[in-house]
Structure formats: structure tokens, C-alpha cells
Scaffold this motif. Structure first.
Motif, short mmCIF file in Angstrom:
data_model
loop_
_atom_site.label_atom_id
_atom_site.label_comp_id
_atom_site.label_asym_id
_atom_site.label_seq_id
_atom_site.Cartn_x
_atom_site.Cartn_y
_atom_site.Cartn_z
N HIS A 1 0.86 -1.19 0.00
CA HIS A 1 0.00 0.00 0.00
C HIS A 1 0.89 1.24 0.00
CE1 HIS A 1 -2.81 -3.13 1.41
NE2 HIS A 1 -3.67 -2.44 0.70
N LEU A 2 1.12 1.77 -1.17
CA LEU A 2 2.11 2.84 -1.33
C LEU A 2 1.53 4.21 -1.06
CD1 LEU A 2 5.01 3.61 -2.17
CD2 LEU A 2 4.14 3.83 -4.52
N ALA A 3 0.52 4.61 -1.82
CA ALA A 3 0.02 5.98 -1.73
C ALA A 3 -0.44 6.37 -0.33
CB ALA A 3 -1.11 6.19 -2.75
N PRO A 4 -1.16 5.51 0.41
CA PRO A 4 -1.57 5.91 1.75
C PRO A 4 -0.40 6.19 2.68
CG PRO A 4 -2.82 4.00 1.01
CD PRO A 4 -1.71 4.20 0.03
N SER A 5 0.64 5.35 2.61
CA SER A 5 1.78 5.54 3.51
C SER A 5 2.60 6.77 3.14
CB SER A 5 2.67 4.29 3.50
OG SER A 5 2.13 3.29 4.34
N LEU A 6 2.71 7.05 1.85
CA LEU A 6 3.44 8.27 1.45
C LEU A 6 2.72 9.52 1.94
CD1 LEU A 6 4.53 7.43 -2.22
CD2 LEU A 6 5.89 7.27 -0.14
N GLY A 7 1.41 9.46 2.05
CA GLY A 7 0.63 10.64 2.43
C GLY A 7 0.74 11.03 3.88
N HIS B 1 -8.41 17.80 12.31
CA HIS B 1 -8.64 17.58 10.88
C HIS B 1 -7.37 17.93 10.11
CE1 HIS B 1 -11.52 18.59 7.27
NE2 HIS B 1 -10.58 17.73 6.95
N VAL B 2 -6.76 16.91 9.50
CA VAL B 2 -5.46 17.07 8.83
C VAL B 2 -5.65 16.81 7.33
CG1 VAL B 2 -3.13 16.17 8.64
CG2 VAL B 2 -4.19 16.39 10.89
N LEU B 3 -5.18 17.74 6.51
CA LEU B 3 -5.26 17.59 5.05
C LEU B 3 -3.95 17.04 4.51
CD1 LEU B 3 -7.00 20.97 4.09
CD2 LEU B 3 -8.07 18.76 4.60
N THR B 4 -4.02 15.89 3.85
CA THR B 4 -2.82 15.29 3.27
C THR B 4 -3.07 14.96 1.80
OG1 THR B 4 -3.51 13.05 3.88
CG2 THR B 4 -2.16 14.25 5.47
N ARG B 5 -1.99 14.64 1.13
CA ARG B 5 -2.10 14.25 -0.27
C ARG B 5 -1.62 12.82 -0.43
NH1 ARG B 5 -0.37 17.66 -5.67
NH2 ARG B 5 -1.25 16.17 -7.17
N LYS B 6 -2.52 11.97 -0.91
CA LYS B 6 -2.19 10.58 -1.11
C LYS B 6 -1.09 10.47 -2.15
CE LYS B 6 -5.18 6.52 -0.77
NZ LYS B 6 -6.47 5.93 -1.14
N GLY B 7 -0.05 9.67 -1.85
CA GLY B 7 1.04 9.49 -2.79
C GLY B 7 2.08 10.59 -2.74
N LYS B 8 2.01 11.46 -1.74
CA LYS B 8 2.89 12.63 -1.64
C LYS B 8 4.36 12.24 -1.82
CE LYS B 8 4.16 16.85 -0.26
NZ LYS B 8 3.91 18.06 -1.06
N GLY B 9 5.04 12.95 -2.73
CA GLY B 9 6.46 12.77 -2.92
C GLY B 9 6.84 11.82 -4.04
N TYR B 10 5.86 11.13 -4.63
CA TYR B 10 6.13 10.25 -5.75
C TYR B 10 5.13 10.59 -6.85
CZ TYR B 10 6.95 5.96 -8.44
OH TYR B 10 7.25 5.05 -9.43
N PHE C 1 -2.21 3.46 -7.12
CA PHE C 1 -1.07 3.22 -6.23
C PHE C 1 -1.50 3.02 -4.78
CE2 PHE C 1 1.13 4.83 -9.89
CZ PHE C 1 2.36 4.18 -9.86
N HIS C 2 -2.81 2.86 -4.56
CA HIS C 2 -3.26 2.59 -3.20
C HIS C 2 -2.69 1.26 -2.72
CE1 HIS C 2 -5.87 2.32 0.32
NE2 HIS C 2 -6.07 1.07 -0.04
N GLY C 3 -2.94 0.22 -3.48
CA GLY C 3 -2.37 -1.09 -3.22
C GLY C 3 -2.02 -1.73 -4.54
N LEU C 4 -0.77 -2.16 -4.68
CA LEU C 4 -0.34 -2.69 -5.97
C LEU C 4 0.78 -3.69 -5.78
CD1 LEU C 4 1.80 -0.01 -7.88
CD2 LEU C 4 1.40 0.02 -5.44
N GLY C 5 1.11 -4.40 -6.85
CA GLY C 5 2.22 -5.33 -6.83
C GLY C 5 3.52 -4.63 -7.16
N LYS C 6 4.50 -5.39 -7.58
CA LYS C 6 5.80 -4.83 -7.92
C LYS C 6 5.66 -3.84 -9.08
CE LYS C 6 8.17 -9.11 -6.61
NZ LYS C 6 9.09 -10.19 -7.05
#
Length: 644
Positions: A51-57, A286-295, A305-310
Motif C-alpha cells: 500500500h504505497l500511496a496511503p503511507s506516502l501521504g 482535521h489534517v489535510l494530506t495528499r495521497k502518494g505525496k512525494g512520488y 497506487f493505493h495497493g499494488l504489486g511490484k
């Protein structure tokens, strides 16, 4: 693990050997650490999937939480856990992070057994507020003073359980901090600035003390004091909620703060400290974030990119499927449902925030007026579908097997008691792979087959998946269709046009796929074809020939055929990708016992154990449980040789 995956940690991250060290970093060091965390997460998920995008956010939010709170004393619950990778890296698991979601490696979700800093195990959404509230009450009963926090996303907040927790928290009034990680809602700059000004100033310590003193003074006025104090309180709340997005939360008796920039660490720390200072009611930050931030690829396509394979880091692309790879069961389901919807305008597709994961995205694009995504609300999805069915429509509810657990009462009460023609399509039945025990569809046959008026089909391949979908339209009663994750078998699909002209499956009738005198394999769903291959190998290598029976129907059972097999064979091998306790083979043995058909047969059952199966690839996990070609062959060989 290959050398490309297991790389050394970036320098600053390598220095963080305990989470308390984060609070001692300078502002510039925290910014540098945020960059290193993102690089490490991207590199690992590219190699392992996840799960990439959520963790980057939530990288900055994670750093701010560890800067303000003490995870050895304070308690934090991450809702779902998709966003927990930075937390894992900073709480003692950085050296093992390259094993993320691998067999024997660290979990993709918070897990109590994995770390003392994972305060609550998660995997399904919308549980954080309820769990955190329980922790807060336990703290108060124990006379402790630690903080308790829940971090919940705006998607998880769509579920009824989240609001049940918020409602109870507001009523109890215990000291609790709920951090709303909002990565979807768009709030204009002006409104956000005004609400931020109000939250900063109206909730400062001196302001709260002044309000309390004024309220006490008003209440001291004889005759009218209580009424004036209540009027002043309502005026304050009205002023604050009219100009902020927090009206709902204030109505639930939360002190609303925000919205706050979720990528500004200093601003986050300041507001987290403000929230921590409020001790007379629960707080929602209330915190505003951006999913996938930095990639950039993840920022541009957060859903993909929420959840994906290699994937390839440079391009963001996943490796192409080898030529000739069969479609997935999910895709076959989606396309079949679209074909049927062209032919029958009663069909409505319903999903619970999983249109792409369940294949109903195809349906959404072609039949938008007959498609409904209810959000993360499985209970509502089932009862909503029951309402449709009561008025003559034919709803197909597409849910992962593991999430159907959340709608058990609705399946019983709203669908089956009323015998309404709702079809529940349970994707990801059986072992799902790297997401592990919270996501394996291990229990659906066990918790569904005993419900009256419910029919259950488990197709062995994609052609057999199409047949139950057609059958459901003529069945006219509640139906479960369960099928596994991943690529189908590659068998040709029926060429019927219209598809609705396919004959329905004979009720309660399975199919003998192979005849042989030495034993019988009775299999269902995803285990049928591995059982057939195991039987063919046994004949090729040892000359022993066995019958293979695809039971197909879990309810009603193929009673006549099963009783005939029990009468013919003294050696019976069962195979299912469900918990053995209460599953398909249990149902057959109950039938044989009730009909006095157990006459000294030697029986071997293959299925999932009375234990939660850990994470790993589907192939690895099936091999461990003896549910692949090799495992079924070995069990069959022992059975016919008298060893089992």
C-alpha cells in the motif's frame, strides 16, 4: 530476498534506533528524514508490492506524532493500517523493512505480536475510534494519564462503525484525540484559513480558561445564571461551527481543530500539542494530506497506487503480464455482469468502496445509473440490495470474502429471512496472499452455509463462474458465488449469445470429471483442478486411478451423488480452500452421518487449519497448507497406500 531489495538504510533513518529519537531531531533533520522515509517506502513497495500511496501521504504526520507523543506510554491506533509503513520504519523495524509482506517477514499492517509499538492490530477499516475509546476508558479506570489517539482516513469515516465510535466518545466525554487524515476533501483556501484561525485562537489554553471563568460567573447570577451560561455556550459553538467544516463533529461533542496542513511538520506538532492540552472533552484534529505525496506517479494516480504489486520506480509501471496470461476471475466476473446487464435491465451492481478491486468498474462505466458504490459500508450494501430486490430488481453485491463477515446480520435478517433474490459475489475467497490473515477469505463457507434459504455455489474455473451468474437470474432466491483471487485457468468461455440463454446449473448437482476405482476426491471451487492434476499424476506415476468429483454446490449439497460416492469408495479425500471447521467437508460428513452412510471409510480432509494463516504469496501459502497440486498428490498417495 535479492540484493536489489535488501539495501542499506539512508543515513539519518539508520540512526533512528528508538522512536523517542525522532522528537530530538531539528526541524531540518525531520524534513530530511521525511525524504528518506519516502525513498525507503517506494523502494520496498516497488520490490514487494504493498500500500504505497496511503503511507506516502502520512509521512509528516507520523513524524509529528512521534515528536509530540511517547509511543511507550501513549496509545495510537492506525485505522486499517494501509498508512503504517513510516510508523514501522521509525519504531524498530527499519532493518527488517525489506521483508515487508514477504513470507516470514513483517506484516503490511500493524500487528500487536510484531511490535510493542503496534498498540492495536488492524486490517479492516473504521475500527480505530472504537478501539481507542476502549483504551481511553481503560486508562481512566486504571488512573493513568497517557494520551490515546486514533488516526482515521476520510474513506474509513464513511463506515457506520466509525460514527458509532464517535457518537459514544462524544457521549462519554473522555479525553481522546481523533486525527482525521483527509486526503480527498477539497476545502478552499479562504474557508480553510478562516477555520484555521478560529481553531488556533478559540482553543488556546487562555481562551478556554477565560470561557470557563465567564461561564462560572454567569452561572452565579441568581435566577438567570444557568440560562445565560447555556446561551453563551451555544453562541460560542455556533460561531465556531458556522465558519468551519467541523459542524458535524461539534454536534457529536468533539472539540474540532482544523483543517491543518498535513505536510507541514511544525504546524502539525503545534496543533497536536493543542489537542493534547484539551482535557475536558474528546478532540478531532482535521489534517489535510495528499495521497502518494512525494512520488509523482502516485500523486497523479492515487487509486492505482493505493495497493499494488511490484512496479518500476522510474516509470511507475507494473510489469506487463506475459502473453497469453488468462484474465483474472475478477475481470471475468465484471465482464460477464456487463453482458448480462445488457440483456436484463433488472440487474444492478453494488459495491462497498471497491469498484476496481471487484471488477464492477466495468459496470460503472457502461451502466452508471444501475451502479452504486456505497462506500465502506458492507452492512448497508446488503440491506440496500435487499431493498432493491424487494421491488423486483436483481442486485449483485460484489464484496471481498473477508469483508462479507461485516454484513452477517444483514445477510440473515434482511436477505435470507425474506428470501430476496440478492446475489453476493464473494471475490478473494480462500488465501489471498501478502495481505495476510485480516484479508484471507477463510471463513465464508463456515459462517454462511447454515443460514436457511441461502444457496452457495463455488465454481472451479471462469466458465463455471459465468454459469452461476446466469443461474442467479432464474433462481429467484439468495445466492452466494465465491471465487478466488488471481488469474483464472484459461479455459474457453461459453460462446452463447445472448449469454442469458445459457442453461442454468442443475440445482444440487455436481460433476464427475474423472473416473477411477481406487479412491474418490471430492473437491470444491479452487481445489477442483489441482485435485484433478494430482489424480492424473498418481495414475501416471503409480498406476492408481481415482475418481474426481466437482461438488460445485456447497448448499444445497449434491446429496444423491455424494451418497453414491460414499457407497462406492472406502477411500475419500476432501479438498476445499476454506476453514475445515464448519466448511464444505464438514457439511458432507454431516450428510453422511445423518444418512447412516459412514461405513468404515478412511477419510482425509484438506483445507485451512484452525489457525490464522500468515502472509506470503498465494503459491507459498497454498503449498504450506497442502492445497496445491503437490500437497493434494502427497495426501492422495498416502491415502491409497494406506498411510493416511
Amino acid at each position: 530476498m535479492n540484493d536489489d531489495t535488501e539495501k542499506s538504510l539512508p543515513p539519518l533513518l539508520a540512526r533512528i534506533t528508538h522512536p523517542s529519537m525522532v522528537a530530538r531531531l531539528s526541524a531540518s533533520e525531520k524534513e530530511m528524514l521525511a525524504t528518506e522515509l519516502r525513498q525507503t517506502i517506494i523502494r520496498t513497495v516497488a520490490a514487494n508490492g504493498g500500500h504505497l500511496a496511503p503511507s506516502l501521504g502520512v509521512v509528516e504526520l507520523t513524524l509529528a506524532l512521534l515528536s509530540v507523543f511517547n509511543p511507550e506510554e501513549d496509545r495510537l491506533v492506525w485505522d486499517v493500517g494501509h498508512q503504517s509503513y513510516a510508523w514501522k520504519l521509525l519504531t524498530g523495524r527499519s532493518d527488517d523493512f525489506h521483508t515487508l509482506r514477504q513470507l516470514g517477514g513483517i506484516s503490511g499492517f500493524p500487528k500487536i505480536e510484531e511490535s510493542p509499538f503496534d498498540h492495536f492490530g488492524v486490517g479492516h477499516s473504521s475500527t480505530s475510534v472504537s478501539a481507542a475509546l476502549g483504551m481511553a476508558m481503560a486508562r481512566d479506570l486504571s488512573g493513568k494519564k497517557n494520551h490515546v489517539l486514533a488516526v482515521i482516513g476520510d474513506g474509513s469515516l464513511t463506515a457506520g462503525l466509525a460514527f458509532e465510535g464517535l457518537n459514544q466518545a462524544g457521549d462519554m466525554g473522555r479525553r481522546l484525540i481523533v486525527v482525521l487524515n483527509d486526503n480527498e476533501m477539497s476545502i478552499s483556501h479562504n474557508v480553510g484559513a478562516l477555520s484555521l484561525f478560529l481553531s488556533r485562537n478559540m482553543e488556546r489554553g487562555w481562551a478556554r480558561r477565560m470561557r470557563k471563568e465567564v461561564k462560572d460567573w454567569l452561572k452565579s447570577i441568581p435566577g438567570i445564571g444557568d440560562e445565560m451560561a447555556e446561551y453563551a455556550h451555544r453562541t460560542h459553538r455556533s460561531l465556531k461551527t458556522v465558519f468551519t467544516p467541523g459542524m458535524l463533529f461539534e454536534a457529536l461533542r468533539f472539540n474540532y481543530i482544523g483543517p491543518v496542513n498535513g505536510h507541514n511538520i511544525e504546524e502539525l506538532e503545534r496543533h497536536l500539542r493543542m489537542a493534547a492540552s484539551i482535557d475536558d472533552q474528546p478532540v478531532l484534529l482535521h489534517v489535510l494530506t495528499r495521497k502518494g505525496k512525494g512520488y509523482p506517479p502516485a500523486e497523479a494516480h492515487p487509486s492505482r497506487f493505493h495497493g499494488l504489486g511490484k512496479f518500476d520506480i522510474a516509470t511507475g509501471q507494473t510489469p506487463p503480464k506475459p502473453e497469453g496470461t488468462p484474465p483474472t476471475y475478477t475481470d471475468v466476473f465484471g465482464e460477464t455482469l456487463c453482458r448480462l446487464a445488457r440483456e436484463d435491465d433488472r440487474i444492478v451492481a453494488v459495491t462497498a468502496a471497491m469498484s476496481s478491486g471487484t471488477g464492477t468498474g466495468h459496470f460503472k462505466a457502461r451502466f452508471p445509473s444501475r451502479f452504486v458504490d456505497v462506500g465502506i459500508c458492507e452492512q448497508h450494501a446488503v440491506t440496500f440490495a435487499a431493498g432493491l430486490a424487494s421491488q423486483g430488481y436483481r442486485p449483485f453485491v460484489a464484496i471481498y470474502s473477508t469483508f462479507a463477515q461485516r454484513a452477517y446480520d444483514q445477510i440473515v435478517h434482511d436477505v435470507c429471512i425474506q428470501r430476496l433474490p440478492v446475489t453476493l459475489c464473494l471475490d478473494r475467497a480462500g488465501l489471498v496472499g501478502e495481505d495476510g490473515p485480516t484479508h484471507h477469505g477463510a471463513f465464508d463457507l463456515s459462517f454462511l452455509r447454515h443460514i436457511p434459504n441461502l444457496t452457495i455455489l463455488a465454481p472451479r474455473d471462469e466458465a463455471e463462474l459465468q454459469a452461476p451468474l446466469v443461474t442467479s437470474l432464474s433462481l429467484g432466491e439468495p445466492l452466494i458465488i465465491r471465487y478466488p483471487r488471481g488469474a483464472a485457468t484459461g479455459c474457453p468461455l461459453p460462446e452463447a449469445n445472448p449469454l442469458i440463454s445459457l442453461p442454468p446449473l442443475p440445482r444440487g448437482e455436481g460433476e464427475v470429471l474423472r473416473e477411477g476405482p481406487d479412491a474418490a476426491i471430492i473437491a470444491v471451487g479452487s481445489m477442483v483442478l489441482p485435485a484433478l492434476r494430482a489424480a492424473e499424476r498418481l495414475f501416471a506415476e503409480h498406476g492408481r486411478s481415482v475418481t474426481v468429483f466437482d461438488a460445485r454446490w456447497v448448499k444445497p449439497l449434491a446429496e444423491r451423488q455424494l451418497l453414491e460416492l460414499a457407497a462406492r469408495f472406502k477411500l475419500l479425500l476432501f479438498a476445499e480452500e476454506n476453514a475445515l471447521a464448519g466448511g464444505f467437508s464438514s457439511a458432507v460428513l454431516e450428510l453422511l452421518a445423518d444418512r447412516n452412510a459412514l461405513n468404515g471409510q478412511r477419510i482425509k480432509r484438506l483445507g485451512l487449519p484452525d489457525a490464522f494463516v500468515e502472509h506470503g504469496t498465494q503459491a507459498q501459502l497454498r503449498h504450506r497448507q497442502g492445497l496445491d497440486d503437490e500437497g493434494i498428490y502427497e495426501a492422495l498417495k498416502k491415502l491409497v497406500e494406506g498411510e493416511a
